[in-house]
Design a protein around this motif. Structure first.
Motif, PDB file in Angstrom:
ATOM      1  N   LYS A 103       0.831  -1.215   0.000  1.00  9.57           N
ATOM      2  CA  LYS A 103       0.000   0.000   0.000  1.00  9.57           C
ATOM      3  C   LYS A 103       0.859   1.255   0.000  1.00  9.57           C
ATOM      4  CE  LYS A 103      -3.811  -2.037   2.329  1.00  9.57           C
ATOM      5  NZ  LYS A 103      -4.191  -2.341   3.712  1.00  9.57           N
ATOM      6  N   GLU A 104       1.950   1.204   0.771  1.00 12.47           N
ATOM      7  CA  GLU A 104       2.832   2.378   0.803  1.00 12.47           C
ATOM      8  C   GLU A 104       3.416   2.648  -0.575  1.00 12.47           C
ATOM      9  OE1 GLU A 104       4.176   1.718   5.403  1.00 12.47           O
ATOM     10  OE2 GLU A 104       5.685   1.408   3.817  1.00 12.47           O
ATOM     11  N   ARG A 105       3.746   1.570  -1.263  1.00 15.59           N
ATOM     12  CA  ARG A 105       4.420   1.752  -2.544  1.00 15.59           C
ATOM     13  C   ARG A 105       3.443   2.102  -3.666  1.00 15.59           C
ATOM     14  NH1 ARG A 105       8.626  -2.036  -5.655  1.00 15.59           N
ATOM     15  NH2 ARG A 105       8.416  -1.002  -7.658  1.00 15.59           N
ATOM     16  N   PHE A 106       2.311   1.385  -3.723  1.00 13.01           N
ATOM     17  CA  PHE A 106       1.416   1.558  -4.873  1.00 13.01           C
ATOM     18  C   PHE A 106       0.148   2.337  -4.559  1.00 13.01           C
ATOM     19  CE2 PHE A 106       3.809  -2.291  -6.009  1.00 13.01           C
ATOM     20  CZ  PHE A 106       4.325  -1.863  -7.224  1.00 13.01           C
ATOM     21  N   GLY A 107      -0.176   2.437  -3.259  1.00 14.90           N
ATOM     22  CA  GLY A 107      -1.431   3.069  -2.877  1.00 14.90           C
ATOM     23  C   GLY A 107      -1.636   4.436  -3.511  1.00 14.90           C
ATOM     24  N   PRO A 108      -0.683   5.361  -3.341  1.00 13.53           N
ATOM     25  CA  PRO A 108      -0.893   6.709  -3.887  1.00 13.53           C
ATOM     26  C   PRO A 108      -1.088   6.693  -5.406  1.00 13.53           C
ATOM     27  CG  PRO A 108       0.954   6.689  -2.365  1.00 13.53           C
ATOM     28  CD  PRO A 108       0.558   5.260  -2.559  1.00 13.53           C
ATOM     29  N   GLU A 109      -0.336   5.848  -6.100  1.00 16.46           N
ATOM     30  CA  GLU A 109      -0.436   5.773  -7.554  1.00 16.46           C
ATOM     31  C   GLU A 109      -1.826   5.266  -7.969  1.00 16.46           C
ATOM     32  OE1 GLU A 109       2.164   3.032  -9.773  1.00 16.46           O
ATOM     33  OE2 GLU A 109       3.283   4.810 -10.368  1.00 16.46           O
ATOM     34  N   ILE A 110      -2.272   4.227  -7.276  1.00 18.07           N
ATOM     35  CA  ILE A 110      -3.583   3.660  -7.597  1.00 18.07           C
ATOM     36  C   ILE A 110      -4.676   4.696  -7.326  1.00 18.07           C
ATOM     37  CG2 ILE A 110      -5.302   1.986  -6.776  1.00 18.07           C
ATOM     38  CD1 ILE A 110      -2.993   0.007  -6.478  1.00 18.07           C
ATOM     39  N   TYR A 111      -4.530   5.341  -6.188  1.00 15.07           N
ATOM     40  CA  TYR A 111      -5.560   6.321  -5.824  1.00 15.07           C
ATOM     41  C   TYR A 111      -5.586   7.459  -6.841  1.00 15.07           C
ATOM     42  CZ  TYR A 111      -8.249   9.799  -3.372  1.00 15.07           C
ATOM     43  OH  TYR A 111      -9.190  10.726  -3.062  1.00 15.07           O
ATOM     44  N   GLU A 112      -4.414   7.871  -7.221  1.00 11.39           N
ATOM     45  CA  GLU A 112      -4.332   8.998  -8.158  1.00 11.39           C
ATOM     46  C   GLU A 112      -4.955   8.637  -9.507  1.00 11.39           C
ATOM     47  OE1 GLU A 112      -1.086  12.413  -9.329  1.00 11.39           O
ATOM     48  OE2 GLU A 112      -0.404  10.604  -8.309  1.00 11.39           O
ATOM     49  N   VAL A 113      -4.671   7.412  -9.948  1.00 12.39           N
ATOM     50  CA  VAL A 113      -5.238   6.962 -11.218  1.00 12.39           C
ATOM     51  C   VAL A 113      -6.762   6.940 -11.138  1.00 12.39           C
ATOM     52  CG1 VAL A 113      -5.548   4.958 -12.708  1.00 12.39           C
ATOM     53  CG2 VAL A 113      -3.274   5.566 -11.914  1.00 12.39           C
ATOM     54  N   VAL A 114      -7.248   6.252 -10.123  1.00 18.24           N
ATOM     55  CA  VAL A 114      -8.690   6.019 -10.083  1.00 18.24           C
ATOM     56  C   VAL A 114      -9.444   7.309  -9.768  1.00 18.24           C
ATOM     57  CG1 VAL A 114     -10.530   4.678  -9.005  1.00 18.24           C
ATOM     58  CG2 VAL A 114      -8.336   3.608  -9.490  1.00 18.24           C
ATOM     59  N   SER A 115      -8.909   8.104  -8.856  1.00 20.68           N
ATOM     60  CA  SER A 115      -9.637   9.307  -8.463  1.00 20.68           C
ATOM     61  C   SER A 115      -9.602  10.365  -9.572  1.00 20.68           C
ATOM     62  CB  SER A 115      -9.089   9.879  -7.164  1.00 20.68           C
ATOM     63  OG  SER A 115      -7.750  10.262  -7.352  1.00 20.68           O
ATOM     64  N   SER A 116      -8.755  10.139 -10.571  1.00 21.20           N
ATOM     65  CA  SER A 116      -8.713  11.119 -11.648  1.00 21.20           C
ATOM     66  C   SER A 116      -9.927  10.998 -12.563  1.00 21.20           C
ATOM     67  CB  SER A 116      -7.415  10.991 -12.457  1.00 21.20           C
ATOM     68  OG  SER A 116      -7.372   9.740 -13.081  1.00 21.20           O
ATOM     69  N   PHE A 117     -10.642   9.872 -12.500  1.00 17.51           N
ATOM     70  CA  PHE A 117     -11.844   9.771 -13.326  1.00 17.51           C
ATOM     71  C   PHE A 117     -13.065   9.331 -12.530  1.00 17.51           C
ATOM     72  CE2 PHE A 117      -9.636   5.729 -13.608  1.00 17.51           C
ATOM     73  CZ  PHE A 117     -10.643   4.828 -13.285  1.00 17.51           C
ATOM     74  N   ALA A 118     -12.879   8.925 -11.274  1.00 17.93           N
ATOM     75  CA  ALA A 118     -14.052   8.508 -10.500  1.00 17.93           C
ATOM     76  C   ALA A 118     -13.967   9.136  -9.125  1.00 17.93           C
ATOM     77  CB  ALA A 118     -14.082   6.991 -10.391  1.00 17.93           C
ATOM     78  N   LYS A 119     -15.162   9.368  -8.554  1.00 15.65           N
ATOM     79  CA  LYS A 119     -15.172   9.969  -7.237  1.00 15.65           C
ATOM     80  C   LYS A 119     -15.030   8.849  -6.202  1.00 15.65           C
ATOM     81  CE  LYS A 119     -17.763  13.676  -5.152  1.00 15.65           C
ATOM     82  NZ  LYS A 119     -16.596  14.405  -4.699  1.00 15.65           N
ATOM     83  N   VAL A 120     -13.841   8.603  -5.777  1.00 14.53           N
ATOM     84  CA  VAL A 120     -13.624   7.566  -4.756  1.00 14.53           C
ATOM     85  C   VAL A 120     -12.776   8.170  -3.646  1.00 14.53           C
ATOM     86  CG1 VAL A 120     -13.750   5.545  -6.277  1.00 14.53           C
ATOM     87  CG2 VAL A 120     -11.570   6.727  -5.978  1.00 14.53           C
ATOM     88  N   ASP A 121     -12.946   7.629  -2.436  1.00 13.29           N
ATOM     89  CA  ASP A 121     -12.041   8.104  -1.392  1.00 13.29           C
ATOM     90  C   ASP A 121     -10.901   7.094  -1.230  1.00 13.29           C
ATOM     91  OD1 ASP A 121     -13.132   6.067   0.100  1.00 13.29           O
ATOM     92  OD2 ASP A 121     -14.569   7.410   1.103  1.00 13.29           O
ATOM     93  N   TYR A 122     -10.003   7.399  -0.328  1.00 15.11           N
ATOM     94  CA  TYR A 122      -8.776   6.609  -0.261  1.00 15.11           C
ATOM     95  C   TYR A 122      -9.026   5.155   0.139  1.00 15.11           C
ATOM     96  CZ  TYR A 122      -3.757   5.984  -0.248  1.00 15.11           C
ATOM     97  OH  TYR A 122      -2.490   5.557  -0.561  1.00 15.11           O
TER      98      TYR A 122
END
Ligand SMILES: Nc1ncnc2c1ncn2[C@@H]1O[C@H](COP(=O)(O)OP(=O)(O)OP(=O)(O)O)[C@@H](O)[C@H]1O
Ligand SMILES: [Mg+2]
Length: 319
Positions: free
Chosen positions: A88-107
């Motif tokens: 999560k530390e390594r990929f979490g921010p990247e995944i969140y950034e990708v998904v939240s760029s087109f969908a309204k999701v929280d962390y």
């Protein structure tokens, strides 16, 4: 001629087999031998019920810790929880950034992705590969969890990427502009598109699998026992390893009765020899089989582990 164990060049030794057959004992013996030869060695356990701390009589943590009294040897016990945390530390921010760029999701979405099948397995392999390639160690000895778990390690990597891709597509489809988005969504301030990021994760997954499959890098050791159950499980494990593109470097057949001096032990030894013969006929032409003796005492503490190692490496198979 009796077989001996040769492990000269591989930087990672993986030790597998069913529960209770002597995997941790074998792993510890190999690690001690490497350290005594002057190799900087890491022994690590991914078993949910690890026992390296008991053997080395020192508490091991989920980061490499020097084993007191044994120059050159570090040990660690890594849990699934810790592996997931690091993922999560390594990929979490990247995944969140990708998904939240087109969908309204929280962390929490990252937490959800973290439950995907295969993530833990993928990242465990990745973590171990990183240890081998870090340059900090000449040799890494991996005491794997009992068989089923290890096979999962080999089968599941990649599954989580499918899961992630499916989840991502699902969110994208909500906006029904998948094709356009797929190619064009860029990370905030970043240069890569979503597709490139997922392709990057797939590439990482491919590298890990290729690394694990390369016999120049990795020696795969199987520990088993000369009994019907041991033979059956060995067949299954060898088949499944082969199906996953892995070969077995050597087989340790543990708990053999070397000297039978009473009726009970003679009968037991005769039983064991039947299964030893089956194993020998089935695998002996391709890989060394090393029979290690059942000792009267449990093998505990460094001195006894070293003695076990002498049989493995120097005296060789007792049968
Ligand atoms: N050849 C042997 N003779 C006597 N005792 C042994 C021998 N090999 C292992 N043991 C003992 O058997 C027990 C199980 O061994 P070990 O912990 O190495 O097995 P394991 O395969 O790692 O088990 P698990 O699957 O639970 O992790 C230990 O108490 C160990 O000291
Ligand atoms: Mg063990």
């Amino acid at each position: 001629m009796a077989a001996t164990l040769t492990l000269d060049r591989q930087r990672l030794v993986m030790i597998g087999g069913k529960g209770g057959v002597g995997k941790t004992t074998t792993a510890a013996a190999i690690a001690l031998r490497y350290a005594s030869q002057g190799h900087r060695t890491l022994i690590l356990s991914s078993d949910p019920a690890p026992s390296l701390s008991d053997i080395f009589e020192t508490p091991l943590k989920d980061t490499p810790t020097p084993v007191p009294g044994i120059p050159g040897l570090s040990g660690m016990e890594i849990s699934s929880r810790e592996v997931l945390k690091r993922w999560k530390e390594r990929f979490g921010p990247e995944i969140y950034e990708v998904v939240s760029s087109f969908a309204k999701v929280d962390y929490d979405f990252v937490e959800y992705i973290g439950t995907a099948p295969g993530i833990e397995e993928e990242y465990m392999l990745n973590y171990i590969m990183e240890q081998v390639q870090s340059g900090a160690y000449d040799r890494v000895v991996w005491d794997t969890a009992p068989a089923g778990h290890t096979l999962r390690l080999l089968q599941l990597p990649g599954v989580f990427l499918d899961h992630l891709e499916a989840a991502t597509k699902f969110y994208m489809n909500l906006y029904s502009t998948f094709d356009k988005l797929k190619a064009s969504v860029k990370l905030q301030g970043g240069k890569r598109t979503l597709l490139e990021i997922i392709a990057g994760w797939r590439e990482l997954s491919r590298q890990v699998i290729n690394f694990i499959r390369d016999p120049e890098n990795v020696a795969n050791l199987l520990v088993t026992i000369p009994e019907a159950l041991g033979v059956r499980q060995t067949e299954r494990i060898v088949r499944e390893l082969e199906e996953n593109g892995l070969s077995v470097h050597a087989m340790v057949v543990n708990y053999v009765i070397a000297n039978a001096d009473c009726d009970f032990h003679r009968r037991r030894q005769a039983m064991q020899r039947r299964y030893w013969k089956i194993l020998k006929e089935r695998y002996g032409r391709k890989i060394p089989l090393i029979a290690t003796p059942l000792s009267a005492e449990e093998i505990k503490g460094v001195a006894q582990i070293r003695r076990f190692g002498e049989i493995l490496f120097m005296n060789g198979s007792v049968w």
